[in-house]
Design a protein around this motif. Sequence first.
Motif, mmCIF file in Angstrom:
data_model
loop_
_atom_site.group_PDB
_atom_site.id
_atom_site.type_symbol
_atom_site.label_atom_id
_atom_site.label_comp_id
_atom_site.label_asym_id
_atom_site.label_seq_id
_atom_site.Cartn_x
_atom_site.Cartn_y
_atom_site.Cartn_z
ATOM 1 N N ASP A 74 53.140 47.486 -19.185
ATOM 2 C CA ASP A 74 53.213 46.359 -17.988
ATOM 3 C C ASP A 74 54.494 46.004 -17.575
ATOM 4 O O ASP A 74 55.278 45.469 -18.410
ATOM 5 N N PHE A 76 55.504 43.089 -15.486
ATOM 6 C CA PHE A 76 54.815 41.811 -14.975
ATOM 7 C C PHE A 76 55.350 41.290 -13.606
ATOM 8 O O PHE A 76 56.462 41.585 -13.305
ATOM 9 N N GLN A 77 54.363 40.934 -12.872
ATOM 10 C CA GLN A 77 54.702 40.717 -11.430
ATOM 11 C C GLN A 77 56.191 39.896 -11.040
ATOM 12 O O GLN A 77 56.210 38.962 -11.916
ATOM 13 N N ASP A 78 57.027 40.221 -10.241
ATOM 14 C CA ASP A 78 58.197 39.538 -10.024
ATOM 15 C C ASP A 78 59.203 39.081 -11.039
ATOM 16 O O ASP A 78 59.609 37.891 -11.063
ATOM 17 N N SER A 79 59.282 39.782 -12.046
ATOM 18 C CA SER A 79 59.853 39.734 -13.128
ATOM 19 C C SER A 79 60.262 41.038 -13.724
ATOM 20 O O SER A 79 59.925 42.049 -13.364
ATOM 21 N N GLN A 161 46.960 39.621 -16.446
ATOM 22 C CA GLN A 161 48.379 40.183 -15.901
ATOM 23 C C GLN A 161 48.958 38.770 -14.923
ATOM 24 O O GLN A 161 50.069 38.626 -15.044
ATOM 25 N N GLU A 162 47.985 38.467 -14.120
ATOM 26 C CA GLU A 162 48.608 37.465 -13.217
ATOM 27 C C GLU A 162 48.790 36.253 -13.724
ATOM 28 O O GLU A 162 49.666 35.597 -13.342
ATOM 29 N N SER A 165 52.115 36.703 -15.659
ATOM 30 C CA SER A 165 53.306 36.578 -14.789
ATOM 31 C C SER A 165 53.560 35.201 -14.379
ATOM 32 O O SER A 165 54.635 34.851 -14.092
ATOM 33 N N LYS A 166 52.811 34.003 -14.206
ATOM 34 C CA LYS A 166 52.842 33.087 -13.633
ATOM 35 C C LYS A 166 53.597 32.084 -14.472
ATOM 36 O O LYS A 166 54.413 31.443 -14.370
ATOM 37 N N LYS A 169 57.371 33.116 -15.205
ATOM 38 C CA LYS A 169 58.383 32.783 -13.904
ATOM 39 C C LYS A 169 59.219 31.709 -14.311
ATOM 40 O O LYS A 169 60.606 31.997 -13.884
#
Length: 203
Positions: A74, A76-79, A161-162, A165-166, A169
């Motif tokens: 994975d 991870f979102q925005d990272s 995952q969401e 990701s939070k 951050k």
Amino acid sequence: MQTLLTLEVRWFESGKIPQVIEKWFTTACPGELSRGVEEREDQYFYTPGCECLNLKLREGKLELKWRQTQLEIDSFQDSNWQGRVERWLKWSYQDSISENLIQLLGTGDQPIVKIGKKRRQRYYQDVECELTQLTFDQYQSWWSLGFEMEETQTLGRTHFQEVVSKMIKSYPETAFDIVNSNAYPSWLLEQVFSSHLQDKSNY
């Protein structure tokens, strides 16, 4: 006996937890912070060549974890983080285990290694995040950052995952990558049992 199906991702680093990471975890990381530091010693049984099995004694009670699925890596979102998200099935036996069984499981070339743990946890949107200082063989120190969630019909991989990701951050240091991402069985075989068996062979 209790049974849980979980999604997990974890990273390991050698040494002691950096102060900047401890400060982030206690002040800036999202979620409800647990009260105080949990300190305990777990006993892990050697499972040679098997990275999908984790067998340990926790406070005198036996816990068995079996990796059902190793999902794809994975990002991870925005990272820039990368990690191995895995699905584990865990059995926890609530009765204390007899010393005879402990000795049987740890006989011959099947050593038992004690891992000291000092752990703090956060809980955010059904995901548990833990920051743990690990010690073994008196002077060996590692630390770990891990995320875990019980998987149900309504809570699955996308939610996991969401939320992870939070939570990452605001992480203040360089992102973890796939090199650092392992579950406990892999880390134990590579860093703990390999050293323990090597020391034993030198006698």
